[in-house]
Design a protein around this motif. Structure first.
Motif, PDB file in Angstrom:
ATOM      1  N   GLY A 177       4.726   4.614 -12.288  1.00 32.15           N
ATOM      2  CA  GLY A 177       3.396   4.979 -12.624  1.00 32.15           C
ATOM      3  C   GLY A 177       2.917   4.346 -14.053  1.00 32.15           C
ATOM      4  N   THR A 178       3.295   3.206 -14.140  1.00 31.34           N
ATOM      5  CA  THR A 178       3.253   2.332 -15.523  1.00 31.34           C
ATOM      6  C   THR A 178       2.360   1.338 -15.246  1.00 31.34           C
ATOM      7  OG1 THR A 178       5.335   1.206 -15.416  1.00 31.34           O
ATOM      8  CG2 THR A 178       5.080   3.403 -16.778  1.00 31.34           C
ATOM      9  N   LEU A 179       1.992   0.927 -13.924  1.00 26.44           N
ATOM     10  CA  LEU A 179       1.150  -0.385 -13.718  1.00 26.44           C
ATOM     11  C   LEU A 179      -0.016   0.057 -14.009  1.00 26.44           C
ATOM     12  CD1 LEU A 179       1.054  -2.983 -12.227  1.00 26.44           C
ATOM     13  CD2 LEU A 179       0.643  -1.893 -10.291  1.00 26.44           C
ATOM     14  N   ARG A 180      -0.643  -1.219 -14.771  1.00 26.13           N
ATOM     15  CA  ARG A 180      -1.974  -1.048 -15.280  1.00 26.13           C
ATOM     16  C   ARG A 180      -2.996  -1.964 -14.600  1.00 26.13           C
ATOM     17  NH1 ARG A 180      -1.958  -1.295 -21.780  1.00 26.13           N
ATOM     18  NH2 ARG A 180      -3.965  -2.162 -21.140  1.00 26.13           N
ATOM     19  N   GLN A 181      -3.986  -1.625 -14.128  1.00 22.49           N
ATOM     20  CA  GLN A 181      -4.851  -2.372 -13.397  1.00 22.49           C
ATOM     21  C   GLN A 181      -5.603  -3.375 -14.118  1.00 22.49           C
ATOM     22  OE1 GLN A 181      -5.275  -2.292 -10.052  1.00 22.49           O
ATOM     23  NE2 GLN A 181      -3.526  -0.694 -10.141  1.00 22.49           N
ATOM     24  N   THR A 196      -6.695  -7.572  -3.779  1.00 26.93           N
ATOM     25  CA  THR A 196      -5.896  -7.033  -3.009  1.00 26.93           C
ATOM     26  C   THR A 196      -5.346  -5.807  -3.534  1.00 26.93           C
ATOM     27  OG1 THR A 196      -3.950  -8.341  -3.710  1.00 26.93           O
ATOM     28  CG2 THR A 196      -5.175  -9.348  -1.902  1.00 26.93           C
ATOM     29  N   VAL A 197      -4.964  -4.766  -2.640  1.00 31.24           N
ATOM     30  CA  VAL A 197      -4.382  -3.557  -3.135  1.00 31.24           C
ATOM     31  C   VAL A 197      -2.963  -3.833  -2.799  1.00 31.24           C
ATOM     32  CG1 VAL A 197      -4.040  -1.264  -2.194  1.00 31.24           C
ATOM     33  CG2 VAL A 197      -6.437  -2.250  -1.923  1.00 31.24           C
ATOM     34  N   ASP A 198      -2.485  -3.336  -4.200  1.00 33.53           N
ATOM     35  CA  ASP A 198      -0.917  -3.417  -4.390  1.00 33.53           C
ATOM     36  C   ASP A 198      -0.332  -2.372  -3.170  1.00 33.53           C
ATOM     37  OD1 ASP A 198       1.586  -3.548  -6.911  1.00 33.53           O
ATOM     38  OD2 ASP A 198       1.860  -3.109  -5.028  1.00 33.53           O
ATOM     39  N   PRO A 199       0.594  -2.650  -2.282  1.00 31.75           N
ATOM     40  CA  PRO A 199       1.095  -1.702  -1.322  1.00 31.75           C
ATOM     41  C   PRO A 199       2.053  -0.591  -1.872  1.00 31.75           C
ATOM     42  CG  PRO A 199       2.137  -4.013  -1.069  1.00 31.75           C
ATOM     43  CD  PRO A 199       1.221  -4.123  -1.977  1.00 31.75           C
ATOM     44  N   GLU A 210       1.337   0.511  -4.924  1.00 34.73           N
ATOM     45  CA  GLU A 210       0.380   1.760  -5.500  1.00 34.73           C
ATOM     46  C   GLU A 210      -0.534   2.400  -4.406  1.00 34.73           C
ATOM     47  OE1 GLU A 210      -1.610   3.251  -8.594  1.00 34.73           O
ATOM     48  OE2 GLU A 210      -0.131   1.627  -8.905  1.00 34.73           O
ATOM     49  N   ALA A 211      -0.646   1.867  -3.198  1.00 37.02           N
ATOM     50  CA  ALA A 211      -1.186   2.543  -2.101  1.00 37.02           C
ATOM     51  C   ALA A 211      -0.373   3.515  -1.691  1.00 37.02           C
ATOM     52  CB  ALA A 211      -1.669   1.862  -1.043  1.00 37.02           C
ATOM     53  N   LEU A 212       1.088   3.391  -1.638  1.00 32.85           N
ATOM     54  CA  LEU A 212       1.905   4.398  -0.951  1.00 32.85           C
ATOM     55  C   LEU A 212       2.242   5.521  -2.175  1.00 32.85           C
ATOM     56  CD1 LEU A 212       4.357   4.889   0.695  1.00 32.85           C
ATOM     57  CD2 LEU A 212       5.701   3.704  -0.640  1.00 32.85           C
ATOM     58  N   LYS A 213       2.147   5.205  -3.272  1.00 35.15           N
ATOM     59  CA  LYS A 213       2.359   6.167  -4.549  1.00 35.15           C
ATOM     60  C   LYS A 213       1.175   6.880  -4.704  1.00 35.15           C
ATOM     61  CE  LYS A 213       1.174   5.404  -8.781  1.00 35.15           C
ATOM     62  NZ  LYS A 213       0.656   5.091 -10.250  1.00 35.15           N
ATOM     63  N   ASN A 214       0.124   6.330  -4.438  1.00 39.06           N
ATOM     64  CA  ASN A 214      -1.453   7.228  -4.142  1.00 39.06           C
ATOM     65  C   ASN A 214      -1.290   8.416  -2.869  1.00 39.06           C
ATOM     66  OD1 ASN A 214      -2.186   6.210  -6.447  1.00 39.06           O
ATOM     67  ND2 ASN A 214      -3.350   4.613  -5.577  1.00 39.06           N
ATOM     68  N   ARG A 215      -0.823   7.523  -1.842  1.00 38.50           N
ATOM     69  CA  ARG A 215      -0.870   8.530  -0.695  1.00 38.50           C
ATOM     70  C   ARG A 215       0.417   9.513  -1.069  1.00 38.50           C
ATOM     71  NH1 ARG A 215       0.346   4.733   3.929  1.00 38.50           N
ATOM     72  NH2 ARG A 215       0.274   3.207   2.314  1.00 38.50           N
ATOM     73  N   ALA A 216       1.663   9.280  -1.589  1.00 38.06           N
ATOM     74  CA  ALA A 216       2.464  10.191  -1.839  1.00 38.06           C
ATOM     75  C   ALA A 216       1.931  11.431  -2.895  1.00 38.06           C
ATOM     76  CB  ALA A 216       3.637   9.591  -2.412  1.00 38.06           C
ATOM     77  N   MET A 217       0.957  10.983  -3.693  1.00 36.57           N
ATOM     78  CA  MET A 217       0.555  12.085  -4.929  1.00 36.57           C
ATOM     79  C   MET A 217      -0.631  12.894  -4.372  1.00 36.57           C
ATOM     80  SD  MET A 217       0.816   9.483  -8.157  1.00 36.57           S
ATOM     81  CE  MET A 217       1.495  10.880  -9.479  1.00 36.57           C
ATOM     82  N   GLY A 218      -1.232  12.059  -3.372  1.00 40.19           N
ATOM     83  CA  GLY A 218      -2.620  12.786  -2.973  1.00 40.19           C
ATOM     84  C   GLY A 218      -2.320  13.817  -1.611  1.00 40.19           C
ATOM     85  N   SER A 270       9.289  -5.726 -12.824  1.00 45.65           N
ATOM     86  CA  SER A 270       8.319  -6.008 -11.459  1.00 45.65           C
ATOM     87  C   SER A 270       7.145  -5.006 -11.600  1.00 45.65           C
ATOM     88  CB  SER A 270       9.052  -6.116 -10.175  1.00 45.65           C
ATOM     89  OG  SER A 270       9.289  -4.962  -9.567  1.00 45.65           O
ATOM     90  N   LYS A 271       6.217  -5.514 -10.725  1.00 46.76           N
ATOM     91  CA  LYS A 271       4.861  -4.918 -10.509  1.00 46.76           C
ATOM     92  C   LYS A 271       5.350  -3.583  -9.566  1.00 46.76           C
ATOM     93  CE  LYS A 271       1.318  -8.052 -10.550  1.00 46.76           C
ATOM     94  NZ  LYS A 271       0.383  -8.803  -9.875  1.00 46.76           N
ATOM     95  N   ALA A 272       6.326  -3.754  -8.484  1.00 52.71           N
ATOM     96  CA  ALA A 272       6.562  -2.760  -7.679  1.00 52.71           C
ATOM     97  C   ALA A 272       7.263  -1.621  -8.483  1.00 52.71           C
ATOM     98  CB  ALA A 272       7.509  -3.455  -6.793  1.00 52.71           C
ATOM     99  N   LEU A 273       8.118  -2.029  -9.357  1.00 55.38           N
ATOM    100  CA  LEU A 273       8.778  -1.038 -10.111  1.00 55.38           C
ATOM    101  C   LEU A 273       7.966   0.006 -11.116  1.00 55.38           C
ATOM    102  CD1 LEU A 273      11.445   0.512 -11.056  1.00 55.38           C
ATOM    103  CD2 LEU A 273      11.822  -1.240 -12.517  1.00 55.38           C
TER     104      LEU A 273
END
Length: 159
Positions: free
Chosen positions: A15-19, A146-149, A151-159, A7-10
């Motif tokens: 970290g393998t989701l490609r825009q 739309t922003v994938d929630p 992806e946003a969570l992953k970016n916040r965790a890494m940033g 799934s997109k969420a997984l």
């Protein structure tokens, strides 16, 4: 047999989701009174399945008039599956024994199995599960705005 698509969420979590592949289909709805009638004769119960599926796909904005053919066949198979399932009460309804002692699967169970397989196949073609909808994204003609929630969570965790 192939592996089940992620799934997109997984993919986002891993970290393998490609825009460039994160696309959504063009929304489509059809006025109920404008949608084609089934292409095969359906009894009242099968017609109810047809109408319920139309409503579901229309609510999700993924209904196209060309879907009438697959929806007709899906409704017919759901009706056959339900009818056969209701006739199967126990093992005696699944296995028949002949005078010679040989056994075989009953026609009712065979009808149930085949209709179930057809329902699952047609449901997949119509994108009736989350994984199936993602597979259908190849028909999309616009990128998701739309922003994938996840992806946003992953970016916040890494940033």
């Amino acid at each position: 047999m192939g592996t089940t698509p992620k799934s997109k969420a997984l993919k986002a979590i891993q970290g393998t989701l490609r825009q460039d592949r994160d696309i959504s289909p063009k929304p489509s709805t059809v006025d109920r009174d404008q949608f084609p009638n089934p292409v095969i004769d359906l009894n009242p119960r099968a017609r109810e399945f047809y109408d319920l599926t139309i409503d579901h796909l229309n609510d999700a904005s993924v209904l196209y008039p060309v879907d009438a053919m697959l929806l007709s066949i899906l409704a017919k198979n759901i009706d056959i599956m339900v009818e056969a399932a209701n006739d199967i009460k126990d093992l005696d309804d699944v296995v028949q024994e002949f005078d010679s002692g040989a056994t075989n699967i009953t026609g009712t169970f065979t009808a149930f199995e085949r209709a179930t397989k057809n329902v699952l196949t047609l449901s997949s073609k119509l994108g009736l599960s989350p994984a199936d909808r993602e597979k259908l994204m190849s028909f999309a003609n616009k990128k998701s705005d739309t922003v994938d929630p996840y992806e946003a969570l992953k970016n916040r965790a890494m940033g």
